[in-house]
Write a protein that holds these residues in place. Structure first.
Motif, PDB file in Angstrom:
ATOM      1  N   MET A  97       0.826  -1.214   0.000  1.00 53.74           N
ATOM      2  CA  MET A  97       0.000   0.000   0.000  1.00 53.74           C
ATOM      3  C   MET A  97       0.860   1.263   0.000  1.00 53.74           C
ATOM      4  N   LEU A  98       2.152   1.110   0.243  1.00 53.81           N
ATOM      5  CA  LEU A  98       3.091   2.233   0.204  1.00 53.81           C
ATOM      6  C   LEU A  98       4.350   1.766  -0.521  1.00 53.81           C
ATOM      7  N   PRO A  99       5.097   2.710  -1.134  1.00 57.70           N
ATOM      8  CA  PRO A  99       6.309   2.321  -1.867  1.00 57.70           C
ATOM      9  C   PRO A  99       7.521   2.130  -0.940  1.00 57.70           C
ATOM     10  N   ASN A 146      14.993   1.245   8.787  1.00 55.90           N
ATOM     11  CA  ASN A 146      15.930   1.759   7.784  1.00 55.90           C
ATOM     12  C   ASN A 146      15.223   1.763   6.421  1.00 55.90           C
ATOM     13  N   TYR A 147      14.645   2.923   6.058  1.00 60.10           N
ATOM     14  CA  TYR A 147      13.832   2.990   4.842  1.00 60.10           C
ATOM     15  C   TYR A 147      14.692   2.882   3.596  1.00 60.10           C
ATOM     16  N   PHE A 148      14.228   2.072   2.653  1.00 66.57           N
ATOM     17  CA  PHE A 148      14.937   1.894   1.381  1.00 66.57           C
ATOM     18  C   PHE A 148      13.944   1.893   0.231  1.00 66.57           C
ATOM     19  N   ALA A 149      14.331   2.562  -0.855  1.00 69.13           N
ATOM     20  CA  ALA A 149      13.560   2.458  -2.102  1.00 69.13           C
ATOM     21  C   ALA A 149      14.576   2.553  -3.230  1.00 69.13           C
ATOM     22  N   SER A 176      18.078   5.493   7.308  1.00 69.63           N
ATOM     23  CA  SER A 176      17.105   5.648   6.219  1.00 69.63           C
ATOM     24  C   SER A 176      17.645   6.531   5.098  1.00 69.63           C
ATOM     25  N   ILE A 177      17.397   6.096   3.890  1.00 67.38           N
ATOM     26  CA  ILE A 177      17.817   6.845   2.708  1.00 67.38           C
ATOM     27  C   ILE A 177      17.101   8.204   2.696  1.00 67.38           C
ATOM     28  N   ASN A 178      17.823   9.259   2.342  1.00 67.70           N
ATOM     29  CA  ASN A 178      17.292  10.640   2.321  1.00 67.70           C
ATOM     30  C   ASN A 178      16.653  11.052   3.663  1.00 67.70           C
ATOM     31  N   ASP A 179      17.044  10.425   4.749  1.00 69.02           N
ATOM     32  CA  ASP A 179      16.498  10.717   6.090  1.00 69.02           C
ATOM     33  C   ASP A 179      14.980  10.525   6.166  1.00 69.02           C
ATOM     34  N   ILE A 180      14.439   9.638   5.324  1.00 65.91           N
ATOM     35  CA  ILE A 180      12.976   9.489   5.255  1.00 65.91           C
ATOM     36  C   ILE A 180      12.429   8.800   6.515  1.00 65.91           C
ATOM     37  N   ALA A 181      11.444   9.461   7.145  1.00 68.41           N
ATOM     38  CA  ALA A 181      10.822   8.921   8.363  1.00 68.41           C
ATOM     39  C   ALA A 181       9.359   8.573   8.131  1.00 68.41           C
ATOM     40  N   GLY A 182       8.747   9.168   7.078  1.00 67.65           N
ATOM     41  CA  GLY A 182       7.342   8.898   6.805  1.00 67.65           C
ATOM     42  C   GLY A 182       7.010   9.153   5.345  1.00 67.65           C
ATOM     43  N   VAL A 183       6.260   8.233   4.723  1.00 69.88           N
ATOM     44  CA  VAL A 183       5.859   8.403   3.320  1.00 69.88           C
ATOM     45  C   VAL A 183       4.360   8.144   3.168  1.00 69.88           C
TER      46      VAL A 183
ATOM     47  N   GLU B  64       6.965 -14.973  -4.590  1.00 63.22           N
ATOM     48  CA  GLU B  64       6.505 -13.621  -4.926  1.00 63.22           C
ATOM     49  C   GLU B  64       5.517 -13.089  -3.880  1.00 63.22           C
ATOM     50  N   LYS B  65       4.668 -13.989  -3.378  1.00 65.97           N
ATOM     51  CA  LYS B  65       3.605 -13.531  -2.468  1.00 65.97           C
ATOM     52  C   LYS B  65       4.031 -13.469  -1.014  1.00 65.97           C
ATOM     53  N   LEU B  66       5.021 -14.277  -0.618  1.00 61.89           N
ATOM     54  CA  LEU B  66       5.348 -14.286   0.814  1.00 61.89           C
ATOM     55  C   LEU B  66       6.831 -14.389   1.153  1.00 61.89           C
ATOM     56  N   LEU B  67       7.523 -15.365   0.592  1.00 61.01           N
ATOM     57  CA  LEU B  67       8.875 -15.654   1.094  1.00 61.01           C
ATOM     58  C   LEU B  67       9.873 -14.535   0.824  1.00 61.01           C
ATOM     59  N   ALA B  68       9.708 -13.821  -0.288  1.00 59.18           N
ATOM     60  CA  ALA B  68      10.641 -12.734  -0.595  1.00 59.18           C
ATOM     61  C   ALA B  68       9.900 -11.411  -0.674  1.00 59.18           C
ATOM     62  N   ASN B  69      10.547 -10.352  -0.233  1.00 63.36           N
ATOM     63  CA  ASN B  69      10.035  -9.002  -0.491  1.00 63.36           C
ATOM     64  C   ASN B  69      10.797  -8.510  -1.709  1.00 63.36           C
ATOM     65  N   THR B  70      10.159  -8.570  -2.858  1.00 58.83           N
ATOM     66  CA  THR B  70      10.881  -8.331  -4.115  1.00 58.83           C
ATOM     67  C   THR B  70      11.305  -6.877  -4.305  1.00 58.83           C
ATOM     68  N   VAL B  71      10.932  -6.003  -3.365  1.00 59.47           N
ATOM     69  CA  VAL B  71      11.454  -4.629  -3.402  1.00 59.47           C
ATOM     70  C   VAL B  71      12.957  -4.655  -3.086  1.00 59.47           C
ATOM     71  N   ILE B  72      13.341  -5.564  -2.188  1.00 61.31           N
ATOM     72  CA  ILE B  72      14.745  -5.598  -1.740  1.00 61.31           C
ATOM     73  C   ILE B  72      15.417  -6.958  -1.905  1.00 61.31           C
ATOM     74  N   GLU B  73      14.630  -8.001  -2.223  1.00 63.68           N
ATOM     75  CA  GLU B  73      15.209  -9.347  -2.220  1.00 63.68           C
ATOM     76  C   GLU B  73      15.016 -10.096  -3.543  1.00 63.68           C
ATOM     77  N   ASN B  74      15.996 -10.971  -3.854  1.00 58.00           N
ATOM     78  CA  ASN B  74      15.887 -11.929  -4.953  1.00 58.00           C
ATOM     79  C   ASN B  74      15.657 -13.313  -4.359  1.00 58.00           C
ATOM     80  N   TYR B  75      15.135 -14.235  -5.173  1.00 59.90           N
ATOM     81  CA  TYR B  75      14.982 -15.602  -4.678  1.00 59.90           C
ATOM     82  C   TYR B  75      15.423 -16.576  -5.756  1.00 59.90           C
ATOM     83  N   SER B  76      15.839 -17.772  -5.312  1.00 56.33           N
ATOM     84  CA  SER B  76      16.097 -18.845  -6.274  1.00 56.33           C
ATOM     85  C   SER B  76      15.486 -20.130  -5.731  1.00 56.33           C
ATOM     86  N   ILE B  77      15.067 -21.003  -6.654  1.00 59.67           N
ATOM     87  CA  ILE B  77      14.355 -22.230  -6.285  1.00 59.67           C
ATOM     88  C   ILE B  77      15.160 -23.428  -6.776  1.00 59.67           C
TER      89      ILE B  77
END
Lengths: 223, 80
Positions: A97-99, A146-149, A176-183, B64-77
């Motif tokens: 729901m948030l980036p 530690n916010y990351f995008a 946190s990147i860019n000192d981000i505390a809330g988005v 994709e739905k649970l084990l990895a947060n694909t914003v920051i993580e990769n996965y291999s099977i």
């Protein structure tokens, strides 16, 4: 304005949040349990802090996949305001729901102290009580803040004014990147933040700097 | 039944303070010349499935739905 507080196993800041909402709006919020799929008609839904599901897998990961989150997502899509604090912020990110994402603090330590926050965007449903650039005091208590995008997301949220709060005066407690505390989301009705404004709302807390967030969201800003 | 192992790691470019701390601890134990330490997670799963392609498809959705947060993580099977 009516509000609701979400309760999940392991969340432990719900009572502080209920007390803050009650004191500021004059009305007790309704509580929503994790299995509920019908959410009452409210203007603001708050997901408080804590350690939902013991922070297993990743902070907020399990909670984000509970039935109640689908219902909250549907409400947010209709324009209902949603505020996530600390673990609530982690849950909103895990629910998509948030980036971005929140990672282990750069120091690897749990931090529990007071920091300074800059109101980076005062033209939001949650920050109208403040002035842009205003510096407020606020407590933090977390291990994974530690916010990351990625670069593209960061550029877009910075450009859209979605960064609502930044750690100020060198008080970034977690790397946190860019000192981000809330988005917030692009629509502006969903806000997530790591600091705990509910713990600085009255003289017994030693100040009321956090009050403005609830006063803004509940539309009870004192003249 | 198919047994599978899923490995989840942080994406390149995502800071890994825990990996850095482990690297520092290795240095203080006297293991010299070890760098680039990155930590991650391993999941062992058993699927009541005999078709490997179907198992892989299911596992991909699970990651994709649970084990990895694909914003920051990769996965291999890996299937065994």
């Amino acid at each position: 304005m009516k509000s609701a507080v979400v309760q999940l196993p392991g969340l432990n800041r719900d009572r502080d949040m209920i007390a803050a909402l009650t004191k500021i709006s004059g009305k007790a919020p309704v509580t929503i349990w994790q299995t509920e799929t019908e959410i009452p008609d409210v203007d603001l839904i708050v997901i408080p802090g804590g350690f939902s599901y013991g922070d297993y897998l990743r902070c907020g990961a399990i909670a984000a996949r509970m039935p109640v989150m689908q219902a909250i997502k549907a409400k947010a899509e209709k324009g209902v305001k949603v505020l996530g604090v600390c673990n609530g912020f982690q849950i909103l990110l895990e629910a998509g729901m948030l980036p971005g994402a929140l990672m282990r603090n750069a120091s690897l330590r749990f931090v529990c102290k007071e920091i300074k926050l800059e109101v980076a965007n005062a033209e939001t449903e949650f920050t109208r009580a403040y002035a842009k650039g205003q510096i407020i005091r606020c407590p933090v208590a977390h291990h994974d803040g530690n916010y990351f995008a990625d670069a593209e997301t960061l550029k877009s949220i910075e450009g859209n004014g979605q960064v609502v709060f930044r750690y100020a005066d060198g008080t970034n407690p977690n790397g946190s990147i860019n000192d981000i505390a809330g988005v917030m989301n692009a629509r502006g009705n969903v806000l997530g933040m790591m600091p705990h404004p509910e713990n600085l709302i009255e003289s017994a807390h030693g100040g009321n700097d956090g009050r403005g967030i609830f006063a803004s969201a509940l539309d009870v800003i004192a003249a | 039944m198919i047994k599978a192992r899923v490995t989840v790691t942080l994406k390149n470019g995502v800071l890994d303070p825990q990996g850095k701390a482990i690297e520092g601890a290795l240095g203080s134990l006297g293991f010299s010349g070890i760098g680039g330490v990155r930590q991650g997670k391993v999941f062992d799963l058993e699927l009541a499935e005999t078709d490997k392609a179907k198992a892989e498809e299911t596992l991909k959705a699970v990651c994709e739905k649970l084990l990895a947060n694909t914003v920051i993580e990769n996965y291999s099977i890996a299937l065994s």
